[in-house]
Design an enzyme around this catalytic site. Structure first.
Site, mmCIF file in Angstrom:
data_model
loop_
_atom_site.group_PDB
_atom_site.id
_atom_site.type_symbol
_atom_site.label_atom_id
_atom_site.label_comp_id
_atom_site.label_asym_id
_atom_site.label_seq_id
_atom_site.Cartn_x
_atom_site.Cartn_y
_atom_site.Cartn_z
ATOM 1 N N SER A 72 0.783 -1.208 0.081
ATOM 2 C CA SER A 72 0.142 -0.027 0.060
ATOM 3 C C SER A 72 1.009 1.162 0.266
ATOM 4 C CB SER A 72 -1.005 0.059 1.125
ATOM 5 O OG SER A 72 -1.839 0.885 1.157
ATOM 6 N N HIS A 108 -7.245 -5.631 -0.927
ATOM 7 C CA HIS A 108 -6.135 -4.861 -1.013
ATOM 8 C C HIS A 108 -4.898 -5.584 0.088
ATOM 9 C CE1 HIS A 108 -3.722 -1.142 -0.848
ATOM 10 N NE2 HIS A 108 -3.909 -0.948 0.118
ATOM 11 N N ARG A 159 5.800 8.567 -6.787
ATOM 12 C CA ARG A 159 5.435 7.397 -6.730
ATOM 13 C C ARG A 159 6.526 6.139 -7.126
ATOM 14 N NH1 ARG A 159 5.152 5.782 -11.484
ATOM 15 N NH2 ARG A 159 4.448 7.109 -13.176
ATOM 16 N N GLU A 202 6.812 10.443 -11.654
ATOM 17 C CA GLU A 202 7.356 9.415 -11.114
ATOM 18 C C GLU A 202 8.194 9.657 -9.874
ATOM 19 O OE1 GLU A 202 10.129 8.035 -14.266
ATOM 20 O OE2 GLU A 202 8.410 7.030 -15.267
ATOM 21 N N ASP A 243 8.265 3.822 -9.125
ATOM 22 C CA ASP A 243 8.403 3.320 -10.637
ATOM 23 C C ASP A 243 9.646 2.627 -11.032
ATOM 24 O OD1 ASP A 243 10.793 5.306 -12.157
ATOM 25 O OD2 ASP A 243 10.128 6.090 -10.256
ATOM 26 N N ASP A 267 0.317 -4.061 -4.053
ATOM 27 C CA ASP A 267 -0.983 -3.341 -4.254
ATOM 28 C C ASP A 267 -0.561 -1.738 -3.708
ATOM 29 O OD1 ASP A 267 -3.569 -3.401 -5.458
ATOM 30 O OD2 ASP A 267 -4.518 -3.306 -3.472
ATOM 31 N N ASP A 318 13.030 3.193 -9.699
ATOM 32 C CA ASP A 318 13.808 3.186 -8.151
ATOM 33 C C ASP A 318 14.528 1.946 -7.608
ATOM 34 O OD1 ASP A 318 12.216 5.630 -7.544
ATOM 35 O OD2 ASP A 318 10.304 4.398 -7.423
#
Length: 465
Positions: free
Chosen positions: A169, A280, A207, A204, A209, A193, A212
């Site tokens: 998450s 989730h 979050r 990017e 991507d 997820d 990374d």
């Protein structure tokens, strides 16, 4: 938990500007971190002392009781941390904590198959707040993880390439932040997820991507929109390999009635969590099962789940499919390009693993209306009966279907055929299968033949041709 998710998405946070912290650097609420359509609320991450990131080390030597470690050479050397092993960080998500059972369970599953440093990252001080604030706090969490990784490299000569971060998450994006701060040198990041709100379709830098880490794999299990479907996970592809089990939207076993989910076998708390966010949470449950089932989560390259469900994506394109979960990094083509999508089906409860087969049946005997079923027998196990076709059964016609077995049968030795009449037939017709061809996901083909026919509800065994 569900109520907090909903309310926190709509509550305003306090505007800040910029804040700087010793060791970790500065954080801003300028674009793209805030003030965009995806992240409309202004806000800064909390002070590291408030978030209170803790690193809880489990190893094969201390599988049941963690040792708290810090970026201090004496502390690490006095622990069971081993520099000749891989290190796998696990970062939880919103509302969760590092001492939740699933993180320790993941570590214990790892200890069954490898010697490893397993570090559970606890950031409950920053996760148990409004979601909008927690989504900012993950920047500090990622920075703290990066700081420890850089410390291990500089002080203990421990290579970032030996690090694997598993994030669930919001923890997925915290892992991405750690990867960004180590310039993509981390060996692997797995996003379980990744959270959608405030992250989907952002730049990017905000979050997770593919840049990374050297390898980024993602499992999508709750990709419906947060509004109106209350889907908490991203549908956007953000890794080198993105897996969409069961289509990535609705997971089998997550449609039980309220009482059966809350009174869960694992207890009231786990049951309540499953009721609020079952899809989730499936992502980390699939990952845990994948550790001890190295061939049970094959993902098939496909345009869509609809095409996969229509049997258009079998067998594996190159004779080998990537395995969703722990062994995804074994796939030879894992980083040949970004955003490779793979589809598969799972079971509705643990053990979630499944093995896919294509079964083609050539009919013999008389023409009737009915349905045929086939079961597989191999050197590693046997399957139940699976329906292959229903309708007009005509001799010479070939019918095929793909099944997801809860058993890996290994090399096939024989198959059994049975048929049922859809209507009463006083003539007692006989039907058979002159040939049954079974294809495994790796492309290997097994042929079985018979010249016999049987009456309804009588098993017919076919041997290798």
């Amino acid at each position: 938990m569900l109520l907090l998710w909903i309310l926190s998405l709509f509550l305003e946070t306090v505007a800040g500007g910029e804040v700087c912290f010793d060791r970790l650097g500065c954080f801003s609420d300028n674009k793209p971190w805030a003030g965009t359509s995806e992240r409309p609320r202004k806000g800064l991450p909390w002070d590291p002392s408030a978030i209170n990131v803790r690193f809880l080390l489990y190893t094969n030597e201390n599988p049941n009781n963690y040792q708290r470690i810090t970026a201090d050479s004496s502390v690490i050397r006095s622990s069971d941390f081993k520099t000749d092993r891989k290190t796998r960080f696990i970062i939880h998500g919103f509302i969760d904590k590092g001492e939740e059972n699933w993180l320790a369970d993941l570590c214990k599953a790892l200890f069954q198959v490898e010697s490893v440093n397993c570090i559970c990252v606890d950031w409950r001080g920053g996760s148990r707040t409004l979601y909008s604030q927690a989504s900012q706090n993950i920047q500090v969490v990622g920075a703290e993880v990066a700081y420890l990784i850089n410390f291990l490299q500089s002080q203990l000569d421990y290579p970032p390439s030996s690090v694997h971060i598993i994030g669930h998450s919001l923890g997925s994006h915290a892992a991405g932040e750690a990867g960004r701060r180590t310039n993509g040198a981390i060996g692997r990041i797995t996003g379980l997820d990744p959270a959608e709100p405030y992250f989907q379709y952002t730049p990017e830098i905000v979050r997770l991507d593919p840049s990374d880490a050297q390898f980024v794999d993602v499992i999508h299990t709750d990709g419906n929109p947060i509004i109106p479907n209350l889907g908490f996970g991203m549908s956007q592809t953000v890794g080198h390999l993105d897996f969409f089990p069961n289509g990535g939207l609705q997971m089998p076993g997550c449609q039980k009635n309220i009482l059966s989910q809350i009174v869960d076998i694992d207890g009231i708390w786990e049951g309540t969590r499953d009721f609020a966010a079952c899809n989730h949470l499936r992502s980390y449950k699939y990952y845990i099962d994948s550790i001890t089932n190295p061939k049970g989560f094959a993902g098939f390259s496909c345009d869509s789940y609809s095409s996969f469900s229509s049997n258009k994506c079998f067998p594996c394109a190159t004779g080998e499919c990537p395995q969703m979960g722990h062994y995804a990094d074994k796939f030879p083509g894992k980083t040949k390009e970004n955003f490779q999508n793979f589809y598969l089906n799972t079971g509705d409860k643990s053990n979630f693993s499944r093995w896919r087969y294509r079964i083609a049946v050539t009919l013999s005997g008389q023409k009737v209306t009915g349905h045929v079923l086939v079961s597989l027998f191999g050197d590693a196990g046997n399957t139940k009966q699976y329906e292959i076709y229903r309708g007009s059964l005509k001799p010479g016609n070939n019918h095929s279907n793909e099944i997801d077995s809860d058993v890996d049968v290994g090399d096939l030795q024989k198959v059994k055929f049975i048929w049922y009449n859809n209507v009463i037939n006083i003539t007692l017709p006989k039907v058979g299968a002159s040939r049954i061809t079974v294809t495994r996901s790796d492309g290997r083909v097994f042929d079985f033949c018979s010249q016999d026919t049987v009456r309804e509800e009588v098993l017919l065994t076919l041997q290798p041709c």
